[in-house]
Design a protein around this motif. Structure first.
Motif, PDB file in Angstrom:
ATOM      1  N   ARG A 173     -10.903   2.061  32.989  1.00 48.21           N
ATOM      2  CA  ARG A 173     -11.254   3.456  33.273  1.00 48.21           C
ATOM      3  C   ARG A 173     -12.717   3.706  32.918  1.00 48.21           C
ATOM      4  NH1 ARG A 173      -7.141   6.798  34.370  1.00 48.21           N
ATOM      5  NH2 ARG A 173      -5.062   6.166  33.756  1.00 48.21           N
ATOM      6  N   ALA A 174     -13.312   4.631  33.649  1.00 45.55           N
ATOM      7  CA  ALA A 174     -14.641   5.127  33.293  1.00 45.55           C
ATOM      8  C   ALA A 174     -14.456   6.255  32.298  1.00 45.55           C
ATOM      9  CB  ALA A 174     -15.364   5.642  34.529  1.00 45.55           C
ATOM     10  N   THR A 209     -10.298   9.324  36.451  1.00 43.73           N
ATOM     11  CA  THR A 209      -9.036  10.056  36.547  1.00 43.73           C
ATOM     12  C   THR A 209      -7.847   9.175  36.916  1.00 43.73           C
ATOM     13  OG1 THR A 209      -9.490  10.667  38.846  1.00 43.73           O
ATOM     14  CG2 THR A 209     -10.175  12.222  37.130  1.00 43.73           C
ATOM     15  N   GLU A 210      -8.063   8.123  37.690  1.00 45.96           N
ATOM     16  CA  GLU A 210      -6.960   7.287  38.167  1.00 45.96           C
ATOM     17  C   GLU A 210      -6.937   5.902  37.534  1.00 45.96           C
ATOM     18  OE1 GLU A 210      -7.455   7.143  42.386  1.00 45.96           O
ATOM     19  OE2 GLU A 210      -7.102   9.295  42.626  1.00 45.96           O
ATOM     20  N   LYS A 214     -13.286   2.354  43.667  1.00 48.02           N
ATOM     21  CA  LYS A 214     -13.194   3.802  43.493  1.00 48.02           C
ATOM     22  C   LYS A 214     -14.556   4.352  43.092  1.00 48.02           C
ATOM     23  CE  LYS A 214      -8.396   3.785  42.224  1.00 48.02           C
ATOM     24  NZ  LYS A 214      -7.344   4.327  41.456  1.00 48.02           N
ATOM     25  N   THR A 215     -14.737   5.644  43.289  1.00 50.85           N
ATOM     26  CA  THR A 215     -15.919   6.296  42.734  1.00 50.85           C
ATOM     27  C   THR A 215     -15.743   6.340  41.217  1.00 50.85           C
ATOM     28  OG1 THR A 215     -14.958   8.512  42.809  1.00 50.85           O
ATOM     29  CG2 THR A 215     -16.213   7.779  44.769  1.00 50.85           C
ATOM     30  N   ILE A 216     -16.822   6.549  40.519  1.00 52.31           N
ATOM     31  CA  ILE A 216     -16.713   6.645  39.058  1.00 52.31           C
ATOM     32  C   ILE A 216     -15.817   7.818  38.678  1.00 52.31           C
ATOM     33  CG2 ILE A 216     -18.022   7.142  36.952  1.00 52.31           C
ATOM     34  CD1 ILE A 216     -20.150   5.222  37.970  1.00 52.31           C
TER      35      ILE A 216
END
Length: 190
Positions: A93-94, A144-145, A137-139
């Motif tokens: 995760r970011a 969130t995901e 994915k975008t950051i």
């Protein structure tokens, strides 16, 4: 049935019951030990140095990317090791605070995680070593995901490449900057 046969049956039953009670025994399980497994995900700090215990750390410094353009990409290789005693699943995760991304670059910068086959085990991402994509994915979505990275067994190393990129970055983002952290989380497999 005559009464003397019924009485004889009762006497035989009592003798048999006493006989069975005279031959009892038991076995014991003594000193049972229970040890709880551990999940201990670490980075190889100096990738060419390998899995020496002094080379395993919980944190490594993140990359610094400059001069990002409209269609840019850069790779960041990492190696993780399951230093615990149980198999684990890994997710990434970011993490960021919006104050550190005022221009909302988190919606414009992507991350794609790839398997890395460090064929010569030199810790350097050489041509042809990038493997299958595990997701992109975008950051913002990475926070969130999250992204699943897979499973690793005790003592196993998992080499990954994080590819950061932009696609059609708006000219309104010129000169902007952001600060992001990212983390890998492990959960013990059952």
């Amino acid at each position: 049935m005559p009464l003397y046969l019924a009485g004889l049956g009762i006497v035989i039953s009592l003798v048999a019951g006493v006989t069975f009670a005279a031959f009892t025994d038991k076995a014991k399980v003594m000193g049972s030990t229970f040890s709880v497994g551990s999940a201990d995900l670490r980075f190889l700090e100096d990738m060419p140095k390998g899995t020496d215990p002094t080379n395993l750390v919980d944190e490594i410094p993140g990359p610094t990317f400059g001069n990002i353009g409209q269609t840019w990409s850069a790779d960041y290789p990492v190696k993780l090791i399951n230093n615990g005693t149980s198999g684990i699943t890994i997710a990434s995760r970011a993490y960021y605070e919006t104050v550190n991304d005022p221009a909302e670059l988190r919606s414009d910068i992507n991350v794609e995680i790839f398997e890395w086959n460090d064929a010569n085990v030199n810790g350097v991402l050489d041509p042809g070593e990038v493997g299958m994509s595990l997701g992109k994915k975008t950051i913002l979505k990475w926070k969130t995901e999250g992204l699943g990275v897979g499973q690793i067994n005790p003592g196993q190393v998992r080499a990954l490449v994080l590819r950061f990129s932009t696609e059609n970055l708006s000219s309104t983002k010129q000169g902007k900057s952001a600060l992001f952290d990212f983390e890998f989380e492990s959960a013990q497999m059952y």
